[in-house]
Motif scaffolding. Structure first.
Motif, short mmCIF file in Angstrom:
data_model
loop_
_atom_site.label_atom_id
_atom_site.label_comp_id
_atom_site.label_asym_id
_atom_site.label_seq_id
_atom_site.Cartn_x
_atom_site.Cartn_y
_atom_site.Cartn_z
N GLN A 112 -11.53 28.26 -14.86
CA GLN A 112 -11.42 29.52 -15.59
C GLN A 112 -11.87 29.36 -17.04
O GLN A 112 -12.50 30.24 -17.61
N ASN A 167 -13.66 38.75 -19.08
CA ASN A 167 -13.55 37.34 -19.45
C ASN A 167 -14.56 36.51 -18.67
O ASN A 167 -14.57 36.53 -17.44
N LYS A 219 -8.32 24.55 -11.23
CA LYS A 219 -8.56 25.99 -11.29
C LYS A 219 -8.56 26.48 -12.74
O LYS A 219 -9.38 27.31 -13.14
N GLN A 220 -7.63 25.95 -13.53
CA GLN A 220 -7.55 26.37 -14.92
C GLN A 220 -8.76 25.88 -15.72
O GLN A 220 -9.25 26.59 -16.60
N ASP A 280 -12.04 34.29 -16.15
CA ASP A 280 -11.08 34.78 -15.17
C ASP A 280 -11.61 36.08 -14.57
O ASP A 280 -11.75 37.09 -15.28
N THR A 281 -11.90 36.07 -13.29
CA THR A 281 -12.49 37.25 -12.64
C THR A 281 -11.50 38.41 -12.55
O THR A 281 -11.91 39.55 -12.31
N ARG A 299 -9.31 39.27 -15.04
CA ARG A 299 -9.05 39.88 -16.35
C ARG A 299 -10.08 40.98 -16.60
O ARG A 299 -11.29 40.73 -16.62
#
Length: 669
Positions: A58, A74, A54-55, A63-64, A66
């Protein structure tokens, strides 16, 4: 028999069977514990791997959650660079891409801004899963994927041994970007180009240009745009020859189909000042002198003009005639207002036997007024003739104007000293054209007009009509040639004898008034016992925020014959220098008895205001078809300061049937 002491010893120990059973039980417990502990560890590593994937996602896509306010802020590597990296190492180490910076022209930032995995994650090994096996990353697959082989570290498997595959479909990476150009809130119906700026896949700027045509109604679309902060600019009509530039507008593309807010692209509010000359034809049937009246003021030349329709840092009003004077003495031709007062005058020298063009400035009466041509008495009938008359308004740095489209015209070279002659007449109670050759055709094309929006009815149809004796009524209206239906609100009427100019206003949304359709005038009588007559007709159009417009100079009226006459009595002085970004075209309405044989072409007469000397204007010629229609040439050039005249070119056998020829100057083209 064993002794007592021996039995006690035996009672304190374990038998061999007991020991074997204990070992078996311990082995079973050990095996169970190992399996349990291994399973728990794999489950923990599974969860760690999922979180690590997941990281990485991102870092790749952003990141949806942020946001700045309500706007996502982002978009990861893909947003900054415009594409996914070839290898995951690019998330932490710049692979020789441009560093992140703000592009001042595009008004957003792009370039590498890693470490995308972030300082808080520096201790984690994002190249491998939690089992220590390297992630299998493929940016080139469809869709791109990030894969862990699971606990068994091999492809396939079930349960915790199954492969973990994270897909990154196009819908989370790239978008279709839609937009709509408007003009004062309404759909834009002109030509434009839109340029979209985005990251190019290597951290640089990519600019893509699309064309918008009238049929698009302002809509445009870009495909395969990397999501993130982007910008776009609208150019009217083209980037290379822009008269209106809106943008760049900055927006955030954050979904598969993104619509740019229409408030960003309202071209109706940003039109700069424009230079233009408006021509208003006054004479649809030639006029001449008589030997009875000291002065004859011709009602059938009455032309409305409202000074409030024109603005600019400089406005010059002129009137122009093409006239002859066979008398010995000079004669003054006056332009008079509705009160009969002369506001301008042109002196035509005696013995001006060839049709000659003259122009003079005048000072109009402030506000709304009507203007007519006035000819003095002569010793003989028709010693003075005027075959062409037009009012001209030259504006510098204008933001509004009112143009005029001539719609009828009697036989070229014809004139009369009487004021009650008709271009056409009918006793029909149905709308008709008694002499179709005398009627021109106009095409409505909103891509060429910046219509006024401060009035609900920017169009004004005018006609000089008389209804006949005994209270007969003449009615004229504008008709759609394709549907045969009258434009709603365009009908105007005049009862009884004596010409009077009547007019009506109507809106762009009037019924039967579709864009890109051809229109013409038709007339009717209230009774078959009465004769309805028309002596002049035309269409005024108010324009504002002059993003685009046209001016019409008629250089030929109705003609039918097999010869090749010059229309020197209708020459015009058309100066491209009077217009902002002009494009000049020729428009002919007519037909020939044999298609493709006869034509009409324009001549550059130099600075000659009389005669037929001149050279053909390349690109101005139009070949006449077999059926009456309107044709427009491509762009051609007129030398500033030179005069323009027309000529019907026949072959001596086929008949030319010409209704009109008009030089059209489009400004801000």
């Amino acid at each position: 028999m064993p002794s007592i002491s021996t039995r006690r010893l035996n009672q304190k120990g374990f038998t061999l069977i007991e020991l074997l059973m204990a070992l078996l039980l311990f082995s079973a417990l050990l095996a169970f514990s190992t399996t349990y502990l291994t399973g728990s560890l794999n489950e923990a590593r599974f969860l760690q791997t999922v979180e690590r994937m997941k990281q990485v996602r991102q870092a790749l896509l952003g990141d949806t959650l942020r946001r700045q306010g309500k706007v996502r802020s982002n978009f990861g590597y893909n947003g900054d660079i415009g594409a996914l990296p070839a290898a995951l190492g690019a998330l932490s180490t710049n692979p020789s891409l441009p560093a992140w910076s703000v592009n001042a022209a595009a008004r957003f930032a792009l370039g590498w801004s890693g470490d995308y995995l972030g300082p808080a994650n520096l201790g984690a090994d994002f190249a491998n899963d939690a089992w220590g096996t390297g992630f299998l990353y493929s940016a080139a697959s469809t869709p791109p994927t990030l894969t862990s082989y699971g606990a068994d570290r091999a492809a396939g498997g079930t349960g915790l041994n199954a492969d973990l595959v994270l897909q990154m479909p196009a819908t989370v990476r790239r978008s279709k970007v839609h937009g709509i150009i408007v003009a004062n809130g309404a759909p834009f119906t002109g030509a434009a180009q839109v340029e979209l700026n985005s990251a190019n896949g290597s951290g640089g700027l990519s600019s893509t240009l699309v064309n918008v045509v009238a049929a698009d109604k302002g809509h445009f679309v870009f495909t395969d745009v990397p999501q993130g902060v982007r910008s776009a600019t609208v150019y009217v009509p083209t980037k290379a020859a822009a008269t209106i530039t809106v943008g760049p507008a900055v927006f955030t593309v954050d979904r598969p189909h993104y619509l740019i807010n229409t408030k960003f692209f309202d071209v109706g509010t940003l039109v700069g000042p424009t230079n233009i000359e408006v021509a208003m034809e006054m004479v649809d049937y030639g006029i001449s002198s008589n030997l009875i009246n000291l002065f004859t003021t011709f009602e059938r030349t009455r032309t409305p003009l409202d000074t409030n329709d024109y603005d600019g840092t400089s406005i010059t009003y002129s009137f122009e005639i093409v006239a002859t004077n066979s008398a010995l003495l000079n004669s003054a031709i006056n332009l008079v207002n509705s009160a009969g007062a002369a506001v301008g005058s042109i002196t035509v020298p005696g013995l001006t036997n060839n049709p000659t063009r003259f122009r003079a400035t005048f000072t109009p009466t402030a506000g709304s007024n009507d203007y007519r041509l006035q000819i003095p008495i002569t010793l003989l009938l028709n010693q003075i003739t005027i075959t062409t008359g037009r009012i001209l308004v030259s504006q510098v740095n204008a933001t509004k104007t009112r143009i005029y489209v001539p719609l009828i015209g009697d036989t070229y070279g014809g004139f009369s000293a009487a004021d009650n002659v008709a271009v056409d007449s009918t006793s029909s109670t149905a709308f008709t054209q008694g002499a179709p050759i005398d009627y021109s055709i106009w095409r409505k094309n909103l891509s060429r007009l910046s219509l006024a929006t401060t009035t609900a009815s920017p169009y004004t149809f005018v006609a000089s009509l008389q209804g006949g004796n005994l209270g007969g009524t003449a009615t004229a209206a504008l008709f759609n040639r394709t549907t045969g239906l009258a434009v709603a609100g365009s009908a105007i009427s005049k009862a009884g004898n004596g010409y009077a100019l009547v007019q009506t206003n109507f809106s762009d949304a009037a019924a039967n008034f579709a864009d890109l359709s051809d229109y013409e005038v038709r007339i009717q009588s209230s009774s078959i016992l009465q004769t309805a007559s028309i002596a002049r007709a035309g269409l005024y159009i108010r324009l504002e925020k002059l993003g685009r417009g046209e001016s019409y100079y008629r250089v030929a009226r109705s003609y039918s014959g097999t010869a090749s006459p010059y229309f020197d009595a209708m020459r015009a002085f058309i100066n491209p220098a009077s217009f902002s970004n002009p494009m000049i075209a020729n428009e002919t309405v007519g037909f020939a008895s044999t298609a493709g044989v006869n034509s009409f072409q324009l001549y550059d007469a130099g600075n000659n205001d009389a005669g037929t000397a001149g050279a053909v204007l390349a690109g101005s010629g139009l070949t006449l078809p077999a059926a009456k229609s309107r044709q427009r040439s491509g762009a051609f050039t007129i030398t500033p300061g030179d005069r323009t005249l027309g000529r019907a070119v026949g072959n001596g056998a086929a008949t030319t049937n010409l209704s009109s020829d008009t030089v059209i100057v489009q400004f801000n083209y």
